[in-house]
Design a protein around this motif. Structure first.
Motif, mmCIF file in Angstrom:
data_model
loop_
_atom_site.group_PDB
_atom_site.id
_atom_site.type_symbol
_atom_site.label_atom_id
_atom_site.label_comp_id
_atom_site.label_asym_id
_atom_site.label_seq_id
_atom_site.Cartn_x
_atom_site.Cartn_y
_atom_site.Cartn_z
ATOM 1 N N THR A 128 75.988 -5.709 -10.122
ATOM 2 C CA THR A 128 75.819 -4.462 -10.866
ATOM 3 C C THR A 128 75.120 -3.411 -10.018
ATOM 4 O OG1 THR A 128 75.699 -5.693 -12.948
ATOM 5 C CG2 THR A 128 74.834 -3.443 -12.950
ATOM 6 N N ARG A 181 80.930 1.226 -18.762
ATOM 7 C CA ARG A 181 79.713 1.768 -18.140
ATOM 8 C C ARG A 181 79.766 1.605 -16.628
ATOM 9 N NH1 ARG A 181 75.661 4.671 -17.495
ATOM 10 N NH2 ARG A 181 73.639 4.345 -18.503
ATOM 11 N N LEU A 185 79.603 4.328 -13.653
ATOM 12 C CA LEU A 185 78.671 4.254 -12.529
ATOM 13 C C LEU A 185 79.406 4.432 -11.206
ATOM 14 C CD1 LEU A 185 75.837 3.677 -11.400
ATOM 15 C CD2 LEU A 185 76.376 1.236 -11.516
ATOM 16 N N THR A 219 71.809 3.747 -11.628
ATOM 17 C CA THR A 219 72.005 2.302 -11.573
ATOM 18 C C THR A 219 70.914 1.583 -12.358
ATOM 19 O OG1 THR A 219 73.001 2.534 -9.368
ATOM 20 C CG2 THR A 219 72.305 0.331 -10.035
ATOM 21 N N VAL A 222 71.810 1.825 -16.039
ATOM 22 C CA VAL A 222 72.861 0.862 -16.372
ATOM 23 C C VAL A 222 72.276 -0.551 -16.446
ATOM 24 C CG1 VAL A 222 74.997 -0.202 -15.559
ATOM 25 C CG2 VAL A 222 74.700 2.273 -15.374
ATOM 26 N N ASP A 225 70.365 -1.049 -19.639
ATOM 27 C CA ASP A 225 71.302 -1.218 -20.752
ATOM 28 C C ASP A 225 71.890 -2.635 -20.742
ATOM 29 O OD1 ASP A 225 70.779 1.431 -21.222
ATOM 30 O OD2 ASP A 225 72.726 2.152 -20.510
#
Length: 462
Positions: A128, A181, A185, A219, A222, A225
């Motif tokens: 991620t 999402r 990003l 980042t 995100v 979240d």
């Protein structure tokens, strides 16, 4: 919640291993924004503080991670039936990691110990957070890549006042929300990469840093979240799920580090796996009722598959699995090529690799590379191959040790003399120059067609 993870390990061996420096800071900013009352932080308890350093997990393929209170192989949290190989961390390939690692992290929080769950989450966090690196999103490589993602003031990565958002109220909608999402990003960071590229190429760092910081902050949002969503989802439990507990008595190994390595417990034909706790115990919570086959893997030993029947809402405690009898100190996991849980086409704890350069063009021979094993200085180790009576290979099958001085991927490696048909063993002595060893099998056939087993063990004192 800062925690420094001391790793005796390596950065990725592949050429795409660019270091997006603030993985830890991004994850920590997310955790700080979530706060102590967030569902995931409450569920993980003290292990929540490990998430920030574990965000580096996916940069340690095939490598052993060592710190004062834990020893484990990173691949135990990177490879599983839904992700059978290592992935590049640049777009577009990194996008293939989102769904399988999201599901696996969610499963781990629900079914495994908090320590194991935090490691699985760490793997997901790495993919991620790497996506948010501007050159990763924009597919930029080379010197521009390194400068672009390295030019950021990590001390400025904070999210004061940010309230983490929920991707979705159930597993399916949350996964879909996570994927949306992540696409957002990618577009966000790709635009920043394009915006600052001329300044990067012109070595104007002062102009680049604020732009890269924007990506780092997005980042972190995100990430907050994502972690918040995982915590909310795992609070939803099924009353009909079962619990399976047990204990593994591991082989006795005269090795300061490898003697601390936990056993791996796998439910064959499923995505369920876990590592034992320091006392050898393991637990799977919230398993669907049904029939399972359990196998335990430790250095030098693989247990027989044990059938396990779980009724709805039942708690089953197994008899201890004792792997300590008849061991010879072998440091190699799955040295008998018995377990194919990750993939039916390969062997757990072995990675298939084509030979480099001219060697690859000459023959169909390939290397099967084992995991890196630390050698103790001054100690001699014997590499042994037990060949099958029917073994034959026109290209000459061989087993050898690849050694190096340091754990990092840039270290120069040296290959030992090989063990071949008719040869019993070769010996190597640990030293500052020979501190890590990897058992390698070079053959044009599948290793299990020519070998009964391979072993790397400490020489007995005379």
């Amino acid at each position: 919640m800062k925690l420094t993870l001391t790793l005796i390990s390596a950065v990725l061996l592949s050429a795409d291993a660019f270091a997006w420096g603030p993985h830890t800071e991004i994850a920590q900013a997310a955790l700080d924004a979530m706060g102590a009352d967030d569902p995931l932080v409450r569920q993980l308890g003290p292990d929540a503080k490990r998430l920030a350093p574990y965000a580096w997990m996916a940069d340690f393929r095939q490598s052993l991670l060592v710190r004062a209170d834990e020893v484990f192989y990173a691949d135990d949290y990177l490879l599983f039936p839904a992700a059978t190989r290592h992935y590049q961390h640049l777009c577009p390939e990194v996008e293939q990691t989102y769904s399988p690692y999201f599901r696996r992290a969610l499963q781990a929080i629900r079914t495994e110990s908090t320590h194991n769950a935090s490691r699985w989450i760490g793997s997901l966090l790495h993919f991620t957070t790497d996506t948010g690196s501007p050159p990763h999103a924009a597919r930029i490589v080379g010197p521009t890549h390194s400068k672009m993602e390295g030019w950021v003031d990590e001390k400025l990565i904070h999210l004061p006042g940010y309230q983490p958002q929920l991707f979705g109220a159930d597993d399916a909608s949350a996964e879909a929300g996570f994927l949306r999402r992540m696409q957002g990003l990618i577009e966000f960071s790709k635009e920043r990469a394009q915006r600052c590229r001329a300044d990067v190429d012109g070595d104007r760092r002062a102009a680049v840093e604020p732009v890269v910081l924007e990506s780092a902050l997005e980042t972190a949002r995100v990430t907050a979240d994502l972690l918040h969503t995982l915590g909310v989802l795992t609070a939803k439990a099924n009353d009909d799920d079962a619990t399976l507990t047990g204990k593994v008595i591991v082989p006795k190994i005269e090795h300061a580090t490898m003697s601390r390595l936990p056993a791996k417990v796998v439910l064959l034909g499923t995505s369920y796996s876990t590592l034992t706790e320091p006392d050898g115990t393991f637990t799977f919570r919230h398993l669907p009722a049904g029939e399972y086959r359990l196998v335990v893997i430790a250095p030098g030993r693989v247990s027989e598959a044990k059938p396990v029947s779980l009724a709805a809402a039942a708690t089953v405690t197994l008899e201890p699995v004792d792997l300590s009898q008849g061991t010879d100190g072998n440091l190699v996991r799955n040295g008998t090529f018995t377990v194919r849980w990750v993939s039916a086409e390969a062997f757990d704890h072995w990675s298939l690799r084509s030979l480099p350069g001219k060697l690859a063009a000459k023959t169909p021979v390939r290397d099967w590379d084992g995991e890196w094993i630390p050698l103790q200085s001054g100690v001699t180790y014997h590499l042994t191959a037990r060949w099958k009576a029917t073994a034959a290979d026109a290209n000459g099958p061989q087993v050898f040790l690849r050694t190096k001085a340091k754990p990092d991927g840039g270290s120069i490696t040296t290959d030992s003399a090989p063990v071949v048909l008719g040869t019993k063993e070769v010996a190597v002595t640990g030293s500052p120059e020979v501190a890590w060893a990897q058992v390698c099998i070079r053959t044009s056939q599948s290793p299990d067609t020519v070998l009964e087993a391979v072993s790397l063990r400490q020489a007995l004192e005379k």
